[in-house]
Scaffold this motif. Structure first.
Motif, PDB file in Angstrom:
ATOM      1  N   LEU A  87       0.881  -1.159  -0.109  1.00 25.51           N
ATOM      2  CA  LEU A  87      -0.045   0.065   0.117  1.00 25.51           C
ATOM      3  C   LEU A  87       0.932   1.317   0.107  1.00 25.51           C
ATOM      4  CD1 LEU A  87      -2.708   1.300   0.338  1.00 25.51           C
ATOM      5  CD2 LEU A  87      -2.641   0.870   2.808  1.00 25.51           C
ATOM      6  N   PRO A  88       1.235   1.528  -1.284  1.00 25.23           N
ATOM      7  CA  PRO A  88       2.322   2.692  -1.269  1.00 25.23           C
ATOM      8  C   PRO A  88       1.986   4.068  -1.091  1.00 25.23           C
ATOM      9  CG  PRO A  88       1.776   1.979  -3.535  1.00 25.23           C
ATOM     10  CD  PRO A  88       0.933   1.026  -2.357  1.00 25.23           C
ATOM     11  N   HIS A  89       1.195   4.358   0.316  1.00 30.13           N
ATOM     12  CA  HIS A  89       0.792   5.580   0.362  1.00 30.13           C
ATOM     13  C   HIS A  89       1.647   5.807   1.984  1.00 30.13           C
ATOM     14  CE1 HIS A  89      -2.509   9.091   0.337  1.00 30.13           C
ATOM     15  NE2 HIS A  89      -1.509   9.197   1.494  1.00 30.13           N
ATOM     16  N   LEU A  90       2.484   6.739   1.822  1.00 28.28           N
ATOM     17  CA  LEU A  90       3.206   7.157   2.965  1.00 28.28           C
ATOM     18  C   LEU A  90       2.259   7.184   4.236  1.00 28.28           C
ATOM     19  CD1 LEU A  90       5.716   7.644   4.058  1.00 28.28           C
ATOM     20  CD2 LEU A  90       5.730  10.079   3.547  1.00 28.28           C
ATOM     21  N   HIS A  91       2.400   6.465   5.150  1.00 25.62           N
ATOM     22  CA  HIS A  91       1.767   6.530   6.407  1.00 25.62           C
ATOM     23  C   HIS A  91       2.580   5.797   7.469  1.00 25.62           C
ATOM     24  CE1 HIS A  91       0.357   2.642   5.078  1.00 25.62           C
ATOM     25  NE2 HIS A  91       0.350   1.752   6.160  1.00 25.62           N
ATOM     26  N   ILE A  92       2.245   6.335   8.700  1.00 26.14           N
ATOM     27  CA  ILE A  92       3.326   5.661   9.828  1.00 26.14           C
ATOM     28  C   ILE A  92       2.338   5.193  11.054  1.00 26.14           C
ATOM     29  CG2 ILE A  92       4.879   6.361  11.865  1.00 26.14           C
ATOM     30  CD1 ILE A  92       6.284   7.873   9.780  1.00 26.14           C
ATOM     31  N   HIS A  93       2.163   3.990  11.367  1.00 24.66           N
ATOM     32  CA  HIS A  93       1.635   3.505  12.446  1.00 24.66           C
ATOM     33  C   HIS A  93       2.395   3.993  13.796  1.00 24.66           C
ATOM     34  CE1 HIS A  93      -0.788   0.472  10.156  1.00 24.66           C
ATOM     35  NE2 HIS A  93       0.442   0.809   9.434  1.00 24.66           N
ATOM     36  N   LEU A  94       1.654   4.480  14.670  1.00 30.75           N
ATOM     37  CA  LEU A  94       2.219   4.792  16.097  1.00 30.75           C
ATOM     38  C   LEU A  94       1.802   3.805  17.248  1.00 30.75           C
ATOM     39  CD1 LEU A  94       2.095   8.697  16.618  1.00 30.75           C
ATOM     40  CD2 LEU A  94       3.852   7.137  15.789  1.00 30.75           C
ATOM     41  N   ALA A  95       2.322   2.952  17.756  1.00 29.26           N
ATOM     42  CA  ALA A  95       1.784   1.886  18.564  1.00 29.26           C
ATOM     43  C   ALA A  95       2.354   2.113  19.863  1.00 29.26           C
ATOM     44  CB  ALA A  95       2.151   0.363  18.101  1.00 29.26           C
ATOM     45  N   PRO A  96       1.645   2.699  20.744  1.00 28.92           N
ATOM     46  CA  PRO A  96       2.143   2.806  22.144  1.00 28.92           C
ATOM     47  C   PRO A  96       2.344   1.460  22.984  1.00 28.92           C
ATOM     48  CG  PRO A  96       0.047   4.319  21.721  1.00 28.92           C
ATOM     49  CD  PRO A  96       0.240   3.179  20.562  1.00 28.92           C
ATOM     50  N   LYS A  97       3.491   1.459  23.609  1.00 30.58           N
ATOM     51  CA  LYS A  97       3.646   0.003  23.946  1.00 30.58           C
ATOM     52  C   LYS A  97       3.706   0.502  25.708  1.00 30.58           C
ATOM     53  CE  LYS A  97       5.184  -3.339  21.809  1.00 30.58           C
ATOM     54  NZ  LYS A  97       6.161  -3.163  21.000  1.00 30.58           N
ATOM     55  N   TYR A  98       3.290  -0.819  26.582  1.00 26.03           N
ATOM     56  CA  TYR A  98       3.386  -0.767  28.080  1.00 26.03           C
ATOM     57  C   TYR A  98       4.299  -1.890  28.458  1.00 26.03           C
ATOM     58  CZ  TYR A  98      -0.224   2.248  26.416  1.00 26.03           C
ATOM     59  OH  TYR A  98      -0.922   3.661  26.030  1.00 26.03           O
ATOM     60  N   VAL A  99       4.784  -1.417  29.682  1.00 23.42           N
ATOM     61  CA  VAL A  99       5.411  -2.675  30.187  1.00 23.42           C
ATOM     62  C   VAL A  99       5.017  -4.149  30.411  1.00 23.42           C
ATOM     63  CG1 VAL A  99       7.065  -3.105  32.228  1.00 23.42           C
ATOM     64  CG2 VAL A  99       7.054  -0.957  31.135  1.00 23.42           C
ATOM     65  N   ASP A 100       3.714  -3.991  30.987  1.00 25.64           N
ATOM     66  CA  ASP A 100       3.081  -4.942  31.353  1.00 25.64           C
ATOM     67  C   ASP A 100       2.136  -5.311  30.082  1.00 25.64           C
ATOM     68  OD1 ASP A 100       4.103  -5.251  33.643  1.00 25.64           O
ATOM     69  OD2 ASP A 100       2.644  -3.899  34.667  1.00 25.64           O
ATOM     70  N   GLY A 101       2.196  -4.600  28.892  1.00 28.89           N
ATOM     71  CA  GLY A 101       1.336  -4.863  27.897  1.00 28.89           C
ATOM     72  C   GLY A 101       1.934  -5.712  26.833  1.00 28.89           C
ATOM     73  N   ALA A 102       0.959  -5.732  25.951  1.00 29.02           N
ATOM     74  CA  ALA A 102       1.264  -6.816  24.512  1.00 29.02           C
ATOM     75  C   ALA A 102       2.716  -6.458  23.781  1.00 29.02           C
ATOM     76  CB  ALA A 102       0.103  -6.657  23.470  1.00 29.02           C
ATOM     77  N   ASP A 103       3.251  -7.459  23.621  1.00 26.71           N
ATOM     78  CA  ASP A 103       4.616  -7.303  22.862  1.00 26.71           C
ATOM     79  C   ASP A 103       5.606  -6.346  23.559  1.00 26.71           C
ATOM     80  OD1 ASP A 103       3.303  -9.236  20.869  1.00 26.71           O
ATOM     81  OD2 ASP A 103       2.255  -7.709  20.149  1.00 26.71           O
ATOM     82  N   TYR A 104       5.714  -5.805  24.675  1.00 33.43           N
ATOM     83  CA  TYR A 104       6.748  -4.966  25.119  1.00 33.43           C
ATOM     84  C   TYR A 104       8.134  -5.844  24.896  1.00 33.43           C
ATOM     85  CZ  TYR A 104       9.131  -1.696  27.852  1.00 33.43           C
ATOM     86  OH  TYR A 104      10.103  -0.892  28.261  1.00 33.43           O
TER      87      TYR A 104
END
Ligand SMILES: [Zn+2]
Length: 140
Positions: free
Chosen positions: A92-109
């Motif tokens: 999907l070549p439309h410039l976009h950036i995902h911002l995923a906030p991460k938490y110490v006890d959260g998923a995939d930290y």
């Protein structure tokens, strides 16, 4: 503009994935509906089919300033331990950036975030509350 692109068209595929929050100087901010990473947003550049390296220094600064504003807002509102930035766009070549906030006890930290875990969805009033809080910080 590309007819097959969900960011250009704002089509149903996009509406299923994200909700528009507001426009910034050179981008549009969306709340990602899947909220495993609380506060997760997407920031899409105004034009289709560009890579970061193709932007002029001024465009790059404007885009990164938008990204930074959203990141600072998410940090203020949700206090994550870290915000992850993802720019992939292979198909999907439309410039976009995902911002995923991460938490110490959260998923995939301590690891990469999952593109779409398809686990955590909110109620419409919860989405509205989140969007209003983010928008209030961004549009001052
Ligand atoms: Zn596009």
């Amino acid at each position: 503009m590309n007819n097959d692109c969900l960011y250009c068209n704002k089509n149903q595929t996009q509406k299923d994935l994200m909700i528009e929050i507001c426009e910034l100087s050179v981008s549009t901010v969306f709340l990602f509906k899947e909220q495993t990473y609380k506060g997760r947003c997407v920031i899409a550049y105004k034009d289709h089919n560009v890579e970061l390296y193709q932007l002029s220094p001024e465009e790059l600064l404007a885009f990164m300033t938008d990204v930074n504003k959203v990141a600072a807002t998410l940090a203020k509102l949700y206090s994550p331990a870290k915000i992850n930035y993802g720019a992939y766009s292979d198909k999907l070549p439309h410039l976009h950036i995902h911002l995923a906030p991460k938490y110490v006890d959260g998923a995939d930290y301590g690891s990469t975030f999952v593109m779409n875990p398809q686990k955590v969805y909110l109620t419409d009033p919860e989405y509205t509350e989140m969007i209003n809080s983010i928008k209030k910080e961004l549009v001052k």
